[in-house]
Design an enzyme around this catalytic site. Structure first.
Site, PDB file in Angstrom:
ATOM      1  N   ARG A  85       1.019  -1.188   0.316  1.00 45.88           N
ATOM      2  CA  ARG A  85       0.001  -0.261   0.277  1.00 45.88           C
ATOM      3  C   ARG A  85       0.582   1.016  -0.223  1.00 45.88           C
ATOM      4  NH1 ARG A  85      -3.269   2.549   4.376  1.00 45.88           N
ATOM      5  NH2 ARG A  85      -2.487   1.502   5.539  1.00 45.88           N
ATOM      6  N   TYR A  86       2.005   1.549   0.912  1.00 40.93           N
ATOM      7  CA  TYR A  86       2.920   2.576   0.861  1.00 40.93           C
ATOM      8  C   TYR A  86       3.855   2.332  -0.235  1.00 40.93           C
ATOM      9  CZ  TYR A  86       0.094   3.433   4.660  1.00 40.93           C
ATOM     10  OH  TYR A  86      -0.713   4.134   5.402  1.00 40.93           O
ATOM     11  N   ARG A  89       7.427   0.305   2.396  1.00 44.74           N
ATOM     12  CA  ARG A  89       6.616  -0.610   3.188  1.00 44.74           C
ATOM     13  C   ARG A  89       5.686  -1.849   2.486  1.00 44.74           C
ATOM     14  NH1 ARG A  89       5.468   3.816   5.048  1.00 44.74           N
ATOM     15  NH2 ARG A  89       4.053   4.098   5.635  1.00 44.74           N
ATOM     16  N   CYS A  98      -4.940 -16.863  15.554  1.00 45.47           N
ATOM     17  CA  CYS A  98      -4.014 -15.609  15.805  1.00 45.47           C
ATOM     18  C   CYS A  98      -4.647 -16.832  17.737  1.00 45.47           C
ATOM     19  CB  CYS A  98      -4.543 -14.573  17.595  1.00 45.47           C
ATOM     20  SG  CYS A  98      -4.267 -12.987  15.358  1.00 45.47           S
ATOM     21  N   CYS A 102      -8.969 -10.524  18.764  1.00 42.04           N
ATOM     22  CA  CYS A 102      -9.768  -9.229  20.287  1.00 42.04           C
ATOM     23  C   CYS A 102     -10.786  -8.841  19.149  1.00 42.04           C
ATOM     24  CB  CYS A 102      -8.359  -8.018  19.614  1.00 42.04           C
ATOM     25  SG  CYS A 102      -6.910  -8.589  20.232  1.00 42.04           S
ATOM     26  N   CYS A 105     -10.576  -6.068  15.916  1.00 43.25           N
ATOM     27  CA  CYS A 105      -9.441  -6.870  15.057  1.00 43.25           C
ATOM     28  C   CYS A 105     -10.249  -5.595  13.788  1.00 43.25           C
ATOM     29  CB  CYS A 105      -9.388  -8.137  14.384  1.00 43.25           C
ATOM     30  SG  CYS A 105      -8.918  -8.583  13.537  1.00 43.25           S
ATOM     31  N   ARG A 107      -8.780  -6.474  10.329  1.00 49.28           N
ATOM     32  CA  ARG A 107      -8.665  -6.995   9.829  1.00 49.28           C
ATOM     33  C   ARG A 107      -9.745  -8.435   9.472  1.00 49.28           C
ATOM     34  NH1 ARG A 107      -2.478  -7.440   9.109  1.00 49.28           N
ATOM     35  NH2 ARG A 107      -2.853  -5.791   8.044  1.00 49.28           N
ATOM     36  N   ASP A 269     -10.169   2.080  13.877  1.00 46.90           N
ATOM     37  CA  ASP A 269     -10.412   1.483  12.186  1.00 46.90           C
ATOM     38  C   ASP A 269     -12.164   1.636  11.874  1.00 46.90           C
ATOM     39  OD1 ASP A 269      -7.636   2.355  10.912  1.00 46.90           O
ATOM     40  OD2 ASP A 269      -7.722   0.627  11.533  1.00 46.90           O
ATOM     41  N   ASP A 306      -5.590   5.769  10.540  1.00 45.67           N
ATOM     42  CA  ASP A 306      -5.315   5.311   9.321  1.00 45.67           C
ATOM     43  C   ASP A 306      -6.386   5.888   8.803  1.00 45.67           C
ATOM     44  OD1 ASP A 306      -3.977   3.539   6.930  1.00 45.67           O
ATOM     45  OD2 ASP A 306      -3.749   2.201   8.286  1.00 45.67           O
ATOM     46  N   LYS A 313      -1.754   6.960   7.150  1.00 44.07           N
ATOM     47  CA  LYS A 313      -1.796   7.573   8.188  1.00 44.07           C
ATOM     48  C   LYS A 313      -1.825   9.296   8.362  1.00 44.07           C
ATOM     49  CE  LYS A 313      -0.269   3.215   9.673  1.00 44.07           C
ATOM     50  NZ  LYS A 313      -0.405   1.971   8.843  1.00 44.07           N
TER      51      LYS A 313
END
Length: 347
Positions: A85-86, A89, A98, A102, A105, A107, A269, A306, A313
């Site tokens: 995306r960047y 990076r 996981c 959480c 989350c 994602r 998000d 974000d 960001k």
């Protein structure tokens, strides 16, 4: 034994109505609560901040104007597992698993779903992509949690990636210090040490509340730091968890005391099923303003959003610069009053 259903959870916690009415459907993701997470929850506190992060509620089943992929990661995926995306990076999704899920989350389109672990062929493809794209300077090893992979799988992953590009800085992203600190065994640390040639590793933690920084978690993080791997914390601002300057001040200094740099404090998000956990930006800015008065620069995390639709960001902060008047900048003090700073004349 981790808990993955309401029937077993009711044996250890007296569930509230909104917890009993949760269903694994719609925008919600699977339930998985590890033994270590359970040990952090106060069963006598129905509003316990750790509980709020890991025990699902029916509010997750509500979908609104949010997105299942608010950062447009799918759109920016160069390969099935590699998000570019960047410009400089990339993120490599090494697993969908996981040790505990959480409820905030971002994602959830991927985490806990059927994708499972990255295959050896996918690792080879990712390594080849990195070899061909010299503009990439940093790669996040994430998912899911990379440390759900076995020692041998992590060894293969790092071997291939380091062979392709030894100059890349790899960020080791994990929540396992909270969900499963026992994972960081001598054998795992030996695998990490084996690949500490070339560019450094960076350890990216997520501690959202001071109670998560218990002795076991701190000891596990210290194994990385003692090997020379810097540790950074990426907290998420969560309603009913850490949405006060008092809690975040304690968290920041607890992190710093244990050699972990408070790095980001993320605004939640716009992910389907997480609205009940998101703090308002207005309140977040008020907290950031107060926290800036209380902690030093090294203890101050960057309150960060974000942006939706893959906008990148940005830092959210009080606007202290009021403007330029008669060649002097008018600047508001975070403590009291206003100050002036002369603009340098151009020659």
């Amino acid at each position: 034994m981790a808990i993955d259903n309401l029937k077993d959870l009711e044996k250890v916690l007296a569930l509230k109505e909104e917890e009993k009415n949760w269903k694994e459907e719609g925008p919600s993701l699977s339930m998985l609560i590890s033994d270590n997470v359970l040990s952090l929850i106060d069963p006598d506190d129905p509003d316990d901040p750790i509980r709020r992060q890991f025990v699902p509620t029916c509010y997750e089943n509500v979908s609104s104007e949010e997105s299942i992929d608010p950062l447009k990661e799918v759109e920016h995926s160069a390969l099935s597992r590699l998000i570019h995306r960047y410009h400089n990076r990339a993120a490599l999704l090494v697993t969908a698993r996981c040790f505990a899920y959480c409820r905030h989350c971002f994602r959830r389109r991927f985490t806990s779903k059927d994708e499972g672990k990255i295959t050896e062929n996918e690792i080879v493809q990712a390594a080849d992509y990195l070899r061909k794209h010299g503009e990439i300077r940093e790669v996040l090893l994430t998912g899911g949690d990379m440390f759900t992979l076995t020692d041998s799988e992590i060894d293969f992953l790092l071997s291939r990636l380091k062979a392709a590009r030894e100059d890349i800085i790899f960020r080791l992203c994990t929540r396992a210090f909270v969900s499963n600190p026992d994972r960081f065994t001598p054998s795992l640390m030996a695998v990490i040490r084996k690949h500490m040639h070339g560019a450094p590793f960076l350890l990216m933690c997520q501690f959202n509340h001071p109670r998560e920084l218990n002795e076991k978690a701190v000891s596990a993080v210290s194994r990385f730091i003692d090997m020379g791997i810097p540790a950074f914390n990426q907290a998420v601002l969560l309603e009913g968890v850490n949405d006060s300057a008092d809690i975040l001040e304690e968290l920041s200094y607890s992190l710093l005391y244990n050699r972990i740099k408070p790095y980001y404090l993320f605004q939640g998000d716009l992910v389907d099923g997480t609205a009940h956990l998101r703090c308002s930006v207005r309140k977040g800015l008020e907290i950031e303003k107060e926290l800036r008065k209380r902690v030093s620069g090294v203890a101050m995390p960057q309150y960060t959003m974000d942006l939706p639709d893959g906008g990148g960001k940005i830092i959210l902060t009080e606007n202290y610069v009021l403007g330029l008047e008669n060649g002097r900048w008018q600047i508001k003090s975070p403590f009291q009053g206003k100050r002036e700073y002369p603009e340098k004349e151009l020659i």
